[in-house]
Enzyme design. Sequence first.
Site, mmCIF file in Angstrom:
data_model
loop_
_atom_site.group_PDB
_atom_site.id
_atom_site.type_symbol
_atom_site.label_atom_id
_atom_site.label_comp_id
_atom_site.label_asym_id
_atom_site.label_seq_id
_atom_site.Cartn_x
_atom_site.Cartn_y
_atom_site.Cartn_z
ATOM 1 N N SER A 128 0.827 -1.206 0.000
ATOM 2 C CA SER A 128 0.000 0.000 0.000
ATOM 3 C C SER A 128 0.857 1.249 0.000
ATOM 4 O O SER A 128 1.966 1.257 0.521
ATOM 5 C CB SER A 128 -0.898 0.018 1.240
ATOM 6 N N GLY A 129 0.319 2.298 -0.588
ATOM 7 C CA GLY A 129 1.031 3.583 -0.580
ATOM 8 C C GLY A 129 1.241 4.130 -1.974
ATOM 9 O O GLY A 129 1.828 5.191 -2.138
ATOM 10 N N LYS A 182 -4.786 -6.647 3.012
ATOM 11 C CA LYS A 182 -4.682 -5.490 2.122
ATOM 12 C C LYS A 182 -6.073 -5.106 1.594
ATOM 13 O O LYS A 182 -6.410 -3.922 1.492
ATOM 14 C CB LYS A 182 -3.734 -5.799 0.951
ATOM 15 N N HIS A 185 -7.878 -3.376 4.341
ATOM 16 C CA HIS A 185 -7.252 -2.051 4.445
ATOM 17 C C HIS A 185 -7.905 -1.093 3.439
ATOM 18 O O HIS A 185 -8.280 0.031 3.769
ATOM 19 C CB HIS A 185 -5.747 -2.170 4.182
ATOM 20 N N ASN A 186 -8.054 -1.538 2.209
ATOM 21 C CA ASN A 186 -8.657 -0.681 1.190
ATOM 22 C C ASN A 186 -10.124 -0.397 1.501
ATOM 23 O O ASN A 186 -10.610 0.710 1.265
ATOM 24 C CB ASN A 186 -8.528 -1.312 -0.197
ATOM 25 N N GLU A 189 -10.227 2.190 3.978
ATOM 26 C CA GLU A 189 -9.880 3.449 3.298
ATOM 27 C C GLU A 189 -11.124 4.065 2.634
ATOM 28 O O GLU A 189 -11.351 5.275 2.734
ATOM 29 C CB GLU A 189 -8.788 3.137 2.268
ATOM 30 N N LYS A 260 -11.854 0.841 -8.123
ATOM 31 C CA LYS A 260 -11.150 -0.219 -8.843
ATOM 32 C C LYS A 260 -11.573 -1.604 -8.376
ATOM 33 O O LYS A 260 -11.236 -2.591 -9.009
ATOM 34 C CB LYS A 260 -9.640 -0.063 -8.680
ATOM 35 N N ARG A 443 -40.488 -15.099 10.249
ATOM 36 C CA ARG A 443 -39.897 -16.219 9.504
ATOM 37 C C ARG A 443 -40.569 -17.537 9.890
ATOM 38 O O ARG A 443 -40.797 -18.415 9.056
ATOM 39 C CB ARG A 443 -38.386 -16.283 9.748
HETATM 40 P P1 NBP Z 1 -0.239 -2.115 -14.097
HETATM 41 O O1 NBP Z 1 -1.275 -2.692 -13.235
HETATM 42 O O2 NBP Z 1 -0.609 -1.034 -15.035
HETATM 43 O O3 NBP Z 1 0.447 -3.307 -14.940
HETATM 44 C C1 NBP Z 1 1.424 -3.030 -15.909
HETATM 45 C C2 NBP Z 1 2.492 -4.102 -15.897
HETATM 46 O O4 NBP Z 1 1.919 -5.392 -16.112
HETATM 47 C C3 NBP Z 1 3.498 -3.875 -17.007
HETATM 48 O O5 NBP Z 1 4.772 -4.216 -16.529
HETATM 49 C C4 NBP Z 1 3.019 -4.843 -18.077
HETATM 50 O O6 NBP Z 1 4.029 -5.222 -18.979
HETATM 51 C C5 NBP Z 1 2.630 -5.999 -17.218
HETATM 52 N N1 NBP Z 1 1.799 -7.007 -17.893
HETATM 53 C C6 NBP Z 1 0.512 -6.948 -18.312
HETATM 54 BR BR1 NBP Z 1 -0.544 -5.480 -18.203
HETATM 55 N N2 NBP Z 1 0.074 -8.071 -18.860
HETATM 56 C C7 NBP Z 1 1.127 -8.902 -18.815
HETATM 57 C C8 NBP Z 1 1.315 -10.235 -19.238
HETATM 58 N N3 NBP Z 1 0.320 -10.942 -19.778
HETATM 59 N N4 NBP Z 1 2.538 -10.793 -19.075
HETATM 60 C C9 NBP Z 1 3.531 -10.098 -18.517
HETATM 61 N N5 NBP Z 1 3.422 -8.830 -18.084
HETATM 62 C C10 NBP Z 1 2.227 -8.232 -18.222
HETATM 63 O O7 NBP Z 1 1.016 -1.625 -13.226
HETATM 64 P P2 NBP Z 1 1.073 -0.847 -11.824
HETATM 65 O O8 NBP Z 1 0.110 0.283 -11.767
HETATM 66 O O9 NBP Z 1 2.515 -0.600 -11.602
HETATM 67 O O10 NBP Z 1 0.581 -1.934 -10.768
HETATM 68 C C11 NBP Z 1 1.209 -3.185 -10.615
HETATM 69 C C12 NBP Z 1 0.453 -3.997 -9.596
HETATM 70 O O11 NBP Z 1 0.508 -3.321 -8.343
HETATM 71 C C13 NBP Z 1 -1.032 -4.163 -9.912
HETATM 72 O O12 NBP Z 1 -1.452 -5.437 -9.549
HETATM 73 C C14 NBP Z 1 -1.707 -3.125 -9.055
HETATM 74 O O13 NBP Z 1 -3.019 -3.481 -8.726
HETATM 75 C C15 NBP Z 1 -0.800 -3.136 -7.846
HETATM 76 N N6 NBP Z 1 -0.813 -1.916 -7.052
HETATM 77 C C16 NBP Z 1 -0.850 -0.703 -7.651
HETATM 78 C C17 NBP Z 1 -0.844 0.450 -6.892
HETATM 79 C C18 NBP Z 1 -0.853 1.788 -7.547
HETATM 80 O O14 NBP Z 1 -0.958 2.789 -6.826
HETATM 81 N N7 NBP Z 1 -0.733 1.880 -8.862
HETATM 82 C C19 NBP Z 1 -0.767 0.361 -5.516
HETATM 83 C C20 NBP Z 1 -0.692 -0.881 -4.919
HETATM 84 C C21 NBP Z 1 -0.708 -2.016 -5.707
HETATM 85 P P3 NBP Z 1 4.258 -4.378 -20.326
HETATM 86 O O15 NBP Z 1 5.165 -3.242 -19.936
HETATM 87 O O16 NBP Z 1 4.927 -5.322 -21.229
HETATM 88 O O17 NBP Z 1 2.926 -3.916 -20.817
#
Ligand code: NBP
Length: 473
Positions: A128-129, A182, A185-186, A189, A260, A443
């Site tokens: 988270s964060g 987690k 937590h959300n 939130e 989401k 009931r």
């Molecule tokens: P995204 O959720 O946007 O995912 C993008 C990444 O997934 C890229 O590296 C992409 O590769 C890869 N990818 C996909 Br899409 N399909 C794929 C596949 N079939 N095979 C291999 N790689 C694949 O990235 P993010 O926003 O950095 O989040 C990453 C994770 O962290 C998610 O699960 C998200 O829910 C979680 N999360 C996000 C946050 C936040 O604030 N954003 C916070 C906490 C947790 P590519 O470059 O080749 O397209």
Amino acid sequence: DKAQIGVTGLAVMGRNLARNFARHGHTVALHNRTTAKTKALVEEFGDEGAFVATETAAEFVAALERPRRLMIMVKAGPATDAVIAEFAPLLEPGDMIIDGGNAHFADTRRREKALREQGIHFVGTGVSGGEEGALNGPSIMPGGSAESYESLGPLLEDIAAKVDGVPCATHVGPDGAGHFVKMVHNGIEYADMQLIAESYDLLRGAAGLEPAEIAEVFRTWNTGRLESYLIEITAEVLAHTDAATGRPFVDVVLDQAEQKGTGRWTVQTALDLGVPVGGIAEAVFARSVSGHADLRKAAHGLPGPARRATEGSGFADQVERALYASKIIAYAQGFHEIAAGSAEYGWDVDLGAMATIWRGGCIIRARFLNRITDAYRADPAMATLLTDDHFAQALGDAQDAWREVVATAARLGVPTPGFSSALAYYDSLRADRLPAALTQGQRDFFGAHTYRRTDRDGAFHTLWAGDRTEADA
Ligand code: NBP
């Protein structure tokens, strides 16, 4: 040199976590489906630490020291399964796959079980964060085996946020426990944000304050027991002026909240576990209501209350009390859900430790969380947070203000589903008798569903269609 950890999936989260590991002196192997992202990371940030850029899955796996620690930061869902399918055959018993994406805990349980059969530790980990936390210190909630945490824990604790020198990372429990925590937590939130939004709406609609004035109220609150990241950013958002129009920023943003899905999961899971989380559910539904432009348009113009009274200067203080009380309820509901999940799946989650690791890094970080840790330290088996001395006293102090705020909202037609449901939950729990007795009677009447009695054991049925005598069921 071999890498201590590898990160595959180098979008915002993976990239920042990789940099965080490297900045803490760990050698980090990098991999991404699109290799350009790997190259870009090394070009831009290569001087921050030791990175090993790799292109193929085989190169990536070969770059890791044993037992291997391979972290997946891809889009949660089918991509996670695809990446696991790609790497698992290349791994050996004792290696670890850490999934830091926002996976559903049920998927994590499934994946953990499948990989365990190959001797691979699957560590579903809540992170988270957001982007900023990933780079500078997130709150980290790893599940999986205790054995995997022995090897992985020191690295995660290194990169986690620290509060009073204590890392915001700890082993949550087996298999899906980390992702479950987690998720809740959300959900919390969502509830926290909804309660803050209602406070704003009341200060505006009932007390007639302008956004900039309300920002000041939140700034003041942030110096007291409500001190938290969410209250702090609320003041920032409310004080912001739209450059294009010169109007308060909050007035030019379309009032349709998006989501989401983790809040929805929290509520769906609570329904499955039979845990009442009305505050979280109302927050999810409030976003849903806001997004139904069609319904809102159709209902716009329906009659509301005639009264248009403006509340006086003491109102903000009443709202502060109502907010604190309702926040206690939302957290009590969330912790109840974690306790129920832990019992259902045999995770043995340390509830006090969860509040400790949420104190930094994450969105709900707050001074208040220390109180929750203290409460569970004092009585780990507590049925509800509400009876802890501090919280019981705060709820007691809030009584008149909380009821006044909910009544004012109803009188003036300001929607406060969060405040109202929190108060109803509180009154339900403390009631001598609930009308559930009548529900049971109904009931039994229409479906012979039977009822229990207050004065003796057993199940009973009244012959409603006959002579209305009572029979043992
Ligand atoms: P995204 O959720 O946007 O995912 C993008 C990444 O997934 C890229 O590296 C992409 O590769 C890869 N990818 C996909 Br899409 N399909 C794929 C596949 N079939 N095979 C291999 N790689 C694949 O990235 P993010 O926003 O950095 O989040 C990453 C994770 O962290 C998610 O699960 C998200 O829910 C979680 N999360 C996000 C946050 C936040 O604030 N954003 C916070 C906490 C947790 P590519 O470059 O080749 O397209």
